[in-house]
Write a protein that holds these residues in place. Sequence first.
Motif, PDB file in Angstrom:
ATOM      1  N   PRO A  24      -4.407 -18.853 -16.249  1.00  0.00           N
ATOM      2  CA  PRO A  24      -3.659 -18.390 -15.079  1.00  0.00           C
ATOM      3  C   PRO A  24      -4.264 -18.945 -13.801  1.00  0.00           C
ATOM      4  N   THR A  25      -3.419 -19.206 -12.834  1.00  0.00           N
ATOM      5  CA  THR A  25      -3.843 -19.728 -11.537  1.00  0.00           C
ATOM      6  C   THR A  25      -3.433 -18.745 -10.451  1.00  0.00           C
ATOM      7  N   PHE A  26      -4.403 -18.284  -9.680  1.00  0.00           N
ATOM      8  CA  PHE A  26      -4.132 -17.340  -8.597  1.00  0.00           C
ATOM      9  C   PHE A  26      -4.467 -18.039  -7.278  1.00  0.00           C
ATOM     10  N   ALA A  27      -3.425 -18.426  -6.571  1.00  0.00           N
ATOM     11  CA  ALA A  27      -3.610 -19.281  -5.403  1.00  0.00           C
ATOM     12  C   ALA A  27      -2.872 -18.774  -4.178  1.00  0.00           C
ATOM     13  N   GLY A  28      -2.414 -17.510  -4.199  1.00  0.00           N
ATOM     14  CA  GLY A  28      -1.612 -17.011  -3.094  1.00  0.00           C
ATOM     15  C   GLY A  28      -1.926 -15.573  -2.736  1.00  0.00           C
ATOM     16  N   ASN A  29      -0.884 -14.736  -2.722  1.00  0.00           N
ATOM     17  CA  ASN A  29      -1.012 -13.353  -2.258  1.00  0.00           C
ATOM     18  C   ASN A  29      -1.224 -12.342  -3.377  1.00  0.00           C
ATOM     19  N   GLU A  30      -1.728 -12.785  -4.518  1.00  0.00           N
ATOM     20  CA  GLU A  30      -1.878 -11.878  -5.657  1.00  0.00           C
ATOM     21  C   GLU A  30      -2.738 -10.659  -5.313  1.00  0.00           C
ATOM     22  N   LEU A  31      -3.933 -10.900  -4.785  1.00  0.00           N
ATOM     23  CA  LEU A  31      -4.829  -9.785  -4.473  1.00  0.00           C
ATOM     24  C   LEU A  31      -4.239  -8.874  -3.405  1.00  0.00           C
ATOM     25  N   LYS A  32      -3.601  -9.456  -2.426  1.00  0.00           N
ATOM     26  CA  LYS A  32      -3.000  -8.669  -1.334  1.00  0.00           C
ATOM     27  C   LYS A  32      -1.927  -7.730  -1.878  1.00  0.00           C
ATOM     28  N   TYR A  33      -1.011  -8.257  -2.691  1.00  0.00           N
ATOM     29  CA  TYR A  33       0.099  -7.434  -3.177  1.00  0.00           C
ATOM     30  C   TYR A  33      -0.372  -6.383  -4.179  1.00  0.00           C
ATOM     31  N   VAL A  34      -1.284  -6.754  -5.058  1.00  0.00           N
ATOM     32  CA  VAL A  34      -1.800  -5.780  -6.027  1.00  0.00           C
ATOM     33  C   VAL A  34      -2.566  -4.675  -5.302  1.00  0.00           C
ATOM     34  N   SER A  35      -3.339  -5.048  -4.302  1.00  0.00           N
ATOM     35  CA  SER A  35      -4.065  -4.038  -3.524  1.00  0.00           C
ATOM     36  C   SER A  35      -3.108  -3.103  -2.806  1.00  0.00           C
ATOM     37  N   GLU A  36      -2.027  -3.662  -2.285  1.00  0.00           N
ATOM     38  CA  GLU A  36      -1.017  -2.838  -1.622  1.00  0.00           C
ATOM     39  C   GLU A  36      -0.419  -1.830  -2.597  1.00  0.00           C
ATOM     40  N   THR A  37      -0.205  -2.260  -3.817  1.00  0.00           N
ATOM     41  CA  THR A  37       0.340  -1.372  -4.837  1.00  0.00           C
ATOM     42  C   THR A  37      -0.627  -0.233  -5.138  1.00  0.00           C
ATOM     43  N   ILE A  38      -1.898  -0.559  -5.297  1.00  0.00           N
ATOM     44  CA  ILE A  38      -2.906   0.462  -5.584  1.00  0.00           C
ATOM     45  C   ILE A  38      -3.005   1.455  -4.428  1.00  0.00           C
ATOM     46  N   GLU A  39      -3.004   0.945  -3.222  1.00  0.00           N
ATOM     47  CA  GLU A  39      -3.099   1.819  -2.045  1.00  0.00           C
ATOM     48  C   GLU A  39      -1.896   2.745  -1.917  1.00  0.00           C
ATOM     49  N   SER A  40      -0.737   2.278  -2.372  1.00  0.00           N
ATOM     50  CA  SER A  40       0.477   3.096  -2.294  1.00  0.00           C
ATOM     51  C   SER A  40       0.523   4.173  -3.365  1.00  0.00           C
ATOM     52  N   THR A  41      -0.286   4.009  -4.414  1.00  0.00           N
ATOM     53  CA  THR A  41      -0.341   4.846  -5.633  1.00  0.00           C
ATOM     54  C   THR A  41       0.854   4.622  -6.561  1.00  0.00           C
ATOM     55  N   PHE A  42       1.831   3.812  -6.176  1.00  0.00           N
ATOM     56  CA  PHE A  42       2.983   3.532  -7.029  1.00  0.00           C
ATOM     57  C   PHE A  42       2.662   2.330  -7.923  1.00  0.00           C
ATOM     58  N   VAL A  43       1.863   2.594  -8.938  1.00  0.00           N
ATOM     59  CA  VAL A  43       1.409   1.503  -9.810  1.00  0.00           C
ATOM     60  C   VAL A  43       2.213   1.408 -11.097  1.00  0.00           C
ATOM     61  N   SER A  44       3.015   2.425 -11.388  1.00  0.00           N
ATOM     62  CA  SER A  44       3.697   2.468 -12.674  1.00  0.00           C
ATOM     63  C   SER A  44       5.126   1.957 -12.564  1.00  0.00           C
ATOM     64  N   SER A  45       6.084   2.768 -12.974  1.00  0.00           N
ATOM     65  CA  SER A  45       7.459   2.275 -13.120  1.00  0.00           C
ATOM     66  C   SER A  45       8.292   2.360 -11.852  1.00  0.00           C
ATOM     67  N   VAL A  46       7.763   2.981 -10.817  1.00  0.00           N
ATOM     68  CA  VAL A  46       8.493   3.106  -9.559  1.00  0.00           C
ATOM     69  C   VAL A  46       7.717   2.363  -8.474  1.00  0.00           C
ATOM     70  N   GLY A  47       8.420   1.562  -7.708  1.00  0.00           N
ATOM     71  CA  GLY A  47       7.787   0.837  -6.612  1.00  0.00           C
ATOM     72  C   GLY A  47       8.618  -0.363  -6.214  1.00  0.00           C
ATOM     73  N   LYS A  48       8.392  -0.828  -5.016  1.00  0.00           N
ATOM     74  CA  LYS A  48       9.256  -1.863  -4.450  1.00  0.00           C
ATOM     75  C   LYS A  48       9.116  -3.216  -5.118  1.00  0.00           C
ATOM     76  N   PHE A  49       7.964  -3.504  -5.733  1.00  0.00           N
ATOM     77  CA  PHE A  49       7.739  -4.846  -6.243  1.00  0.00           C
ATOM     78  C   PHE A  49       8.567  -5.159  -7.492  1.00  0.00           C
ATOM     79  N   VAL A  50       8.927  -4.135  -8.261  1.00  0.00           N
ATOM     80  CA  VAL A  50       9.762  -4.389  -9.443  1.00  0.00           C
ATOM     81  C   VAL A  50      11.116  -4.936  -9.011  1.00  0.00           C
ATOM     82  N   ASP A  51      11.760  -4.253  -8.080  1.00  0.00           N
ATOM     83  CA  ASP A  51      13.057  -4.720  -7.580  1.00  0.00           C
ATOM     84  C   ASP A  51      12.928  -6.095  -6.926  1.00  0.00           C
ATOM     85  N   GLU A  52      11.858  -6.282  -6.170  1.00  0.00           N
ATOM     86  CA  GLU A  52      11.669  -7.558  -5.479  1.00  0.00           C
ATOM     87  C   GLU A  52      11.463  -8.701  -6.478  1.00  0.00           C
TER      88      GLU A  52
END
Length: 382
Positions: A24-52
């Motif tokens: 795998p190659t991580f060269a962009g906003n991976e850490l930023k978006y995953v951190s945002e998810t953790i901070e929001s607490t919506f890590v499971s089946s509900v959250g904006k990133f699934v739809d996006e």
Amino acid sequence: MSAALVGFIRELYQSNEFIPLHAPTFAGNELKYVSETIESTFVSSVGKFVDEFERKMEGFTGTSKAVATVNGTAALHAALYMAGVKQGDYVITQALTFVATCNALYHMGAEPIFVDVAKVSLSLCPVALDNYLTENAFCNETGCFHKANKRRISAVVPMHTFGHPAELDELVAICQKWNIILVEDAAESLGSYYKGKHTGTIGELGALSFNGNKIITTGGGGMVLCRDAALGARTKHITTTAKVPHPYEFFHDEPGFNYRLPNLNAALGCAQMEVLPSFLQQKRKIAEQYQQYFANSEFNFVTEPEYAQSNYWLNALICPDLASRDQLLKVTNDSGVMTRPIWKLMHRLPMFQHALRDSLVVSEWLEGHLINLPSSPVAQHG
């Protein structure tokens, strides 16, 4: 050739360390978006990133509806379920595939019929498919059936091997002729195009994978591509436990699957989609360098079919014979450069050894001649 190839690959990747087949190659906003998810607490089946993530995939592939799932096998299982495959059905696919293709069938209670691949694509051969059906099947207004036992042949599943698209126009025409639905196993072919159309969007349904070794990854994850928007909406419903939307009540109107992709994984996928175009460019450059390296040798580098644009997910090399294949595998792997033979053909595995099949001449020839070469985007090691 073997020692020289090791040197070439090390130069290509500018590394004296272990070189994997596809990392795998991580060269962009991976850490930023995953951190945002953790901070929001919506890590499971509900959250904006699934739809996006689904919207990004619809835009990239041109499909009417994309439905995110927990892995590629779940995506293929859901696609086959939505295609109407039932317990006791036959499904025609290729023996030259990863086992997940057949595992999805097994867990539906369906059985594979293995038909040969074409050398031009390494994927399901239209001529072999039509010949098999002509010799072994009959068709009426209710479907296609096997002559020997009258069991229904409900689907054809080509797998776009190493990202090289199958001959889809011909396969579609055969399926229409025989009243069979076409479901594309596009697990390996994100970013591959058949005559300008993205793989997985030409059959009624398609399935993608985002496993850690794919061109983009969500850790685990998959996606069902649905040509029809209404079918896509129903696929989304089925894969999210068939829960009827309500502010607080729990009501499920039919049996469903809990195949929802977690928001945490989808966040990773959204970031990966942003850099996918650059990954595709880099992988084409790598493929071109391999092609030039082997141009005047007895080894044949596998290039995209003339009708297609491949993502070159895994670069493939056809060796002159089994002995040269085995020597290349040993020297490269002993030197810390990962190469691999093609998968063990499905009819050689104990759970599928009794499956119906044609002669599989090309598949068995490829099994003894083909290896995969390191294929990660250069950015991984640069």
